[in-house]
Design a protein around this motif. Structure first.
Motif, short mmCIF file in Angstrom:
data_model
loop_
_atom_site.label_atom_id
_atom_site.label_comp_id
_atom_site.label_asym_id
_atom_site.label_seq_id
_atom_site.Cartn_x
_atom_site.Cartn_y
_atom_site.Cartn_z
N ASN A 47 2.72 59.99 -8.23
CA ASN A 47 3.87 60.03 -7.33
C ASN A 47 3.46 60.77 -6.06
O ASN A 47 3.51 62.00 -6.01
CB ASN A 47 5.06 60.72 -7.99
CG ASN A 47 6.29 60.76 -7.10
OD1 ASN A 47 6.46 59.92 -6.22
ND2 ASN A 47 7.15 61.74 -7.33
N TRP A 48 3.02 60.04 -5.04
CA TRP A 48 2.61 60.66 -3.79
C TRP A 48 3.83 61.12 -2.99
O TRP A 48 4.74 60.35 -2.72
CB TRP A 48 1.80 59.70 -2.93
CG TRP A 48 1.69 60.14 -1.50
CD1 TRP A 48 2.30 59.59 -0.42
CD2 TRP A 48 0.92 61.25 -1.00
NE1 TRP A 48 1.99 60.28 0.73
CE2 TRP A 48 1.13 61.31 0.39
CE3 TRP A 48 0.09 62.19 -1.60
CZ2 TRP A 48 0.53 62.27 1.21
CZ3 TRP A 48 -0.51 63.16 -0.81
CH2 TRP A 48 -0.30 63.19 0.58
N LYS A 49 3.84 62.40 -2.63
CA LYS A 49 4.82 62.97 -1.72
C LYS A 49 4.07 63.85 -0.73
O LYS A 49 3.32 64.74 -1.13
CB LYS A 49 5.87 63.81 -2.46
CG LYS A 49 6.74 63.03 -3.43
CD LYS A 49 7.74 62.15 -2.72
CE LYS A 49 8.70 61.50 -3.70
NZ LYS A 49 9.67 60.60 -3.02
N ALA A 50 4.32 63.65 0.55
CA ALA A 50 3.59 64.40 1.56
C ALA A 50 4.05 65.85 1.66
O ALA A 50 3.35 66.68 2.24
CB ALA A 50 3.75 63.71 2.92
N ASP A 51 5.22 66.18 1.09
CA ASP A 51 5.75 67.53 1.23
C ASP A 51 5.35 68.46 0.09
O ASP A 51 5.82 69.59 0.01
CB ASP A 51 7.27 67.50 1.35
CG ASP A 51 7.96 66.93 0.11
OD1 ASP A 51 7.26 66.55 -0.86
OD2 ASP A 51 9.20 66.87 0.11
N GLY A 52 4.52 68.00 -0.83
CA GLY A 52 4.08 68.85 -1.93
C GLY A 52 4.90 68.72 -3.19
O GLY A 52 4.61 69.39 -4.18
N SER A 53 5.91 67.89 -3.20
CA SER A 53 6.79 67.78 -4.36
C SER A 53 6.39 66.65 -5.31
O SER A 53 7.12 66.34 -6.24
CB SER A 53 8.24 67.55 -3.90
OG SER A 53 8.37 66.31 -3.22
N GLY A 54 5.23 66.04 -5.09
CA GLY A 54 4.82 64.91 -5.91
C GLY A 54 4.03 65.30 -7.14
O GLY A 54 3.83 66.48 -7.45
N ASP A 55 3.58 64.28 -7.84
CA ASP A 55 2.68 64.44 -8.98
C ASP A 55 1.34 63.84 -8.56
O ASP A 55 1.21 62.63 -8.39
CB ASP A 55 3.25 63.71 -10.20
CG ASP A 55 2.38 63.87 -11.45
OD1 ASP A 55 1.22 64.31 -11.31
OD2 ASP A 55 2.84 63.55 -12.55
#
Length: 414
Positions: A362-370
């Protein structure tokens, strides 16, 4: 398993059983102190630890004997007055607030007998303070010392500059979470982890460093002219600097990872491998003032340069012709993916847009991903395993490699 963070930032997959990944010990919380008395670090670190154990708990007292049944209360008190070479200091989950002073570790182990300070539950022992004016939350003046598994943060918004400051050699900084360190955006600098000049043999492995002068839900606080803030800064010409398996993002006014000597110094080779560095204000990874024959391998470096538009991987020393930049995934960095003053050796690098959905769970640019690899990720088995710089475990403590070769990045796909 997810570390107890102020927001969902990085999903940490560990064993379902409540057992320390590094020590294999049963874990204990703020109200119970039940631990085995032995520990063997599984990470391939310098030194080994044998001997007595001492115990620390938020419910303890420094007038106690620091035993399992009668723990002490302050981590640096126990290290500096009780521990000796080969000893372990086990710290229970909870908050250790140092107020207006830094936690300062001074007593050293010896070669082959490190003093180890470890949190029994990774990331659940918070060391914090409220100091300002270019001070630090933690200062490590101890040699032959391991600092493992802590959360490090500052509660002031007035310009504290350093999370963890290392002034000594033969130190392991492993599996820590360092965040919300507010810099002043000036020449004094700010870092999550900083190594002072002329130290050597420091390993920084599997640390999570984020939100350095970058508030929750906000924008980086430093202008594009600021270059003194870094997530991990190894500003030393000393030998034996190893930076592996770290996750670094949201650093304002500097680089995710910086290595090399000061101006005029020709630093020894550095090892920078299997890190995940993304969405930092200036650039991703930089080696300055020497560092020829360094290895920069198996890293994922994405979308850095969001303010100052600097490079993904940058070597700025003219004689960097023997630096190995191999098997990295570098994409979308504002100043270009690679910059150099010389001609580093490049091989087997890839460039994959994380937004394509092929790399991460789960790519998230804000650091909230996996940021574990999803099935079929182009980073799986795409790293280099034969290099002596390749770490033997990943951010979660899993053995590397799991397949034909190491994976690129901080995680190894099982």
């Amino acid at each position: 398993m997810i570390w107890p963070l102020p927001k969902t930032i990085v999903i940490i997959k560990e064993n379902a059983a409540p057992r320390s990944k590094a020590s294999g010990l049963r874990l204990y919380g703020p109200t119970t102190v039940v631990l085995a008395a032995t520990m063997v670090l599984s990470l391939p670190l310098r030194g080994n630890t044998v001997g007595n154990s001492y115990y620390v708990s938020p419910l303890g007292s420094d007038s106690n004997p620091c035993t399992q049944a009668s723990p002490c209360a302050t981590p640096d008190y126990v290290v500096n007055t009780m521990a000796s070479a080969g000893n372990i200091v086990q710290v229970a989950a909870g908050t250790y607030d140092y107020g207006n002073r830094s936690a300062q570790f001074k007593r050293s182990g010896t070669a082959g007998k490190y003093i180890t300070l470890t949190c029994a539950t990774r990331g659940a022992c918070k060391i914090q303070n409220a100091v300002t004016s270019n001070q630090t939350v933690i200062e490590i003046d101890s040699s032959y010392f391991t600092f493992d598994g802590f959360e490090v943060t500052n509660t002031s918004s007035a310009g504290n500059n350093l999370g963890l400051y290392v002034t000594s050699s033969f130190v392991n900084i492993t599996r820590n979470k360092i965040h919300h360190i507010e810099g002043d955006c000036g020449s004094s600098g700010s870092s999550g982890i900083q190594i002072t000049s002329n130290v050597s043999n420091v390993t920084m492995d599997s640390n999570l460093v984020y939100d350095i002068s970058w508030p929750d839900g906000g924008s980086p606080t430093c202008p594009s002219s600021t270059v003194q803030n870094d997530g991990i800064l190894s500003e030393t010409p000393g030998a034996g600097i190893v930076i592996t398996n770290n996750i670094v993002y949201h650093v304002s006014g500097g680089w995710g990872i910086g290595a090399g000597g000061l101006s005029g110094q020709n630093s020894a080779p550095n090892v920078i491998s299997n890190n995940l560095v993304f969405e930092n204000a200036d650039g991703g990874i930089i080696i300055t003032n020497g560092g020829d024959y360094s290895t920069v391998t198996n890293n994922i470096v994405l979308n850095n340069g969001v303010v100052a538009a600097r490079c993904g991987i940058n070597t700025i020393w003219a004689s960097d012709n023997h630096i190995l930049e191999a098997n990295n995934d570098v994409y979308g960095n504002g100043g270009g993916d690679y910059c150099s003053a010389g001609t580093p050796i490049k091989s087997n690098n890839i460039s994959v847009d994380p937004a394509s959905g092929t790399t991460f769970v789960n790519w998230k640019a804000d650091g909230s991903g996996d940021y574990h690899q999803k099935s079929g990720s182009p980073t799986i088995d795409a790293g280099i395993s034969s290099s002596p710089s390749a770490p033997k475990t990943d951010f979660d403590g899993n053995q590397r490699p799991q397949g034909l070769s190491q994976d690129i990045g901080a995680y190894e796909n099982p």
